[in-house]
Design an enzyme around this catalytic site. Structure first.
Site, short mmCIF file in Angstrom:
data_model
loop_
_atom_site.label_atom_id
_atom_site.label_comp_id
_atom_site.label_asym_id
_atom_site.label_seq_id
_atom_site.Cartn_x
_atom_site.Cartn_y
_atom_site.Cartn_z
CG ASP A 199 0.21 -0.24 5.95
OD1 ASP A 199 -0.05 0.93 5.65
OD2 ASP A 199 0.70 -1.07 5.17
CD GLU A 225 -4.15 2.32 4.62
OE1 GLU A 225 -3.55 1.23 4.70
OE2 GLU A 225 -3.89 3.16 3.74
#
Ligand code: 7SA
Ligand code: CA
Length: 520
Positions: A199, A225
């Site tokens: 993330d 991401e």
């Protein structure tokens, strides 16, 4: 020095080199993965604990053809926040500790769910959030005042801050790095993790991700991401003026992980259908296609069932969603399907068929793709290991070359058409020439012929030539060993105004020649 200790020394040196040598490839699983995002923004608020929902759905998820499921962050998160237009907390992105009893279900339920998914042939990828954690946690895992938090050592943070940075951890700090490394190994050993979704990777170094993956296991799947537009980089950073593709490829080259294809997402949001070809997954270089994880929407960008309709920061307009799934499931990259599209909002009938066509053709993340730009909308040919898919989205492709019969799939009144063909050989480039052409002003020189690339004899979709060094030519990529019949034409602005080369057709076998010459 005795033989054995010399050998031991030699062996130790080899082992050291092997474990520290950079991972050469990209960690994209077996290259034929199909990813399901196994949650949405409101899943942690679901009336039935989300892990039970997944366990009950596990057999269906496997039968639907998914090979990987992206699970929500497994760590407990007791945060809660609200703004005038949204509220949330507890989703796992502002976690307190590595405790696995979370709003998604208990530690035990998590283990049972992973088992059910593995039994259904689905590998589990955990969402992990090493950039930050709740700074409100009373017994924080990381003591203050020892450079483990960005607040204690701003310049120690390897990347951007999340919000004002009050919750950022310094991932390069040895104690912080080790804590996450040990937890990732714990997720692998005790919770069945066979991949990680990193993330907010803008918040720490890609090299750190590579070091964590070397410890977690090089053969497993990892995806970053990296949601950061080029213009968000400082003016003096080369990425400020780079493309989304270049920025994503740079991150992947340094982490050896795949990346969510925000280059494709940006084109889907802002470009025409024809411009969807500019995603990472449509790049002419297979090394760029192999790192792409394509998606239509996720828990941030898209809508979610439940409160506020989720976050919908960058939602794809509804009329494009089916075509977007048709494209990502019949093109290179590793495709991701968003949970609500599949299991809440009835797009499963289309998506299930698309997955079946992808699998039967053996489409891989790095499979070749050719775009037939002479047609309107998007027309592309993807060559898989076991067959070829031709896709037409909102296209005026009507006249078909021989061999391209009825579509294997037609949807939304023909806005989506996919043909499934027998295996196609590698593609080769051919230089096409039309000599003695003297077009009048406003007229164009083209090559019309028997294959899709030559417009299937339709002058309106023929291969356009350009004048270079006094000669009209074009270079076209074709499947090898194809017998191509064709002619030179001059086309005026009025649709019917076409002047055909007289005499017999020109013809060639692709791959047998480099040049194909026609003359008026
Ligand atoms: O605008 C959309 C796009 O439009 C296009 O036209 C643009 C695009 O560039 C443009 O071309 O995209 C922009 O906007 C994106 C969305 O904000 C940005 C993107 O970079 C930017 O280009 O994406 C960023 O935000 C996403 C949500 C992140 C991306 O990585 C990031 O780059 N996604 C992941 C990250 C997180 C966080 O872990 C998750 O966030 C996402 O689900 C995950 O997928 O004391 C601590 C503290 C203080 O530091 C704060 O000041 C205080 O406010 C606490 C408080 N923070 C709270 C937040 O304010 C609150 O919003 C926090 C505790 O809770 C919430 O944070 C949520 C977040 O809202 C939510 O999205 C977070 C934690 O619960 O979980 C989620
Ligand atoms: Ca950071």
């Amino acid at each position: 020095m005795k033989g054995t200790s010399l050998f031991r020394l030699f062996f130790a040196i080899c082992l050291a080199i092997a474990t520290t040598s950079a991972w050469a490839g990209v960690r994209n699983g077996n290259g034929e993965e199909i990813l399901l995002q196994g949650f949405h923004w409101n899943s942690s608020r679901n009336p039935v604990p989300w892990y039970s929902v997944l366990a009950q759905q596990a057999a269906t998820i496997g039968n639907d053809g998914f090979t990987l499921i992206w699970m929500p962050p497994p760590w407990t998160d007791s945060s809660q926040w609200n703004t005038p237009t949204a509220a949330g907390g507890g989703e796992g992105y502002f976690w307190n500790s590595f405790d696995k009893n979370s709003r998604y279900g208990s530690d035990q339920q998590l283990k049972q769910t992973v088992l059910a998914l593995n039994n259904a042939g689905v590998k589990v990828v955990f969402d992990v959030v090493p950039n930050h954690m709740s700074d409100k946690a009373v017994y924080s895992m990381f003591p203050r005042g020892t450079n483990e938090w960005r607040q204690d050592c701003m310049q120690c943070d390897e990347g951007d801050a999340f919000m004002d940075g009050a919750a950022d951890l310094n991932t390069a700090n040895p104690a912080v790095f080790e804590a996450f490394k040990n937890e990732f190994i714990n997720l692998r050993e005790n919770y069945g993790a066979q991949g990680l979704r990193f993330d907010f990777v803008r918040g720490y170094a890609p090299e750190t991700v590579d070091r964590w993956m070397n410890a977690f296991s090089n053969q497993q799947f990892c995806v970053g991401e990296n949601w950061k537009a080029p213009n968000e980089y400082p003016q003096d950073d080369w990425r400020h003026n780079a493309s989304w593709q270049d920025v994503l490829k740079d991150w992947s080259d340094r982490s050896h992980c795949t990346v969510f294809d925000f280059a494709l997402k940006e084109r889907m949001q802002n470009g025409s259908l024809a411009e969807w070809r500019h995603g990472l997954n449509g790049n002419p270089d297979p090394a760029w296609r192999a790192i792409s994880v394509t998606f239509v929407d996720n828990h941030d960008t898209g809508y979610s069932p439940g409160a506020y309709g989720g976050q919908h920061h960058w939602a794809l307009p509804d009329p494009l969603i089916n075509m977007a799934y048709a494209y990502i499931l019949s093109s290179p990259g590793t495709p991701t399907v968003y949970w609500p599209h599949m299991y809440d909002w009835q797009r499963d009938r289309l998506i299930r068929q698309l997955i079946r066509l992808r699998k039967s053709a053996g489409i891989r993340a790095d499979s070749p793709i050719r775009f037939n730009t002479a047609y309107s909308g998007l027309v592309a040919t993807t060559s898989g290991a076991r067959g070829t898919l031709v896709i037409a989205l909102k296209s005026d492709l009507q006249q078909l070359p021989q061999g391209l019969g009825t579509p294997a799939l037609s949807w939304d009144n023909g806005d989506i058409r996919i043909w499934s063909n027998p295996v196609e050989l590698a593609t080769v480039a051919v230089n096409v020439h039309c000599d003695n052409a003297n077009p009048q002003p406003g007229e164009r020189v083209l090559a019309a012929g028997s294959s899709l690339e030559f417009g299937a004899w339709d002058p309106q979709h023929a291969l356009a030539l350009t004048l270079a060094n006094g000669r009209w030519n074009a270079t076209v990529n074709l499947p090898a060993q194809q017998h191509i019949e064709w002619k030179c034409i001059v086309r005026g602005q009025v649709p019917g105004a076409v002047y055909w080369q007289t005499g017999a057709n020109n013809s060639f076998i692709s791959g047998a020649v480099n040049d194909a010459v026609g003359r008026f």
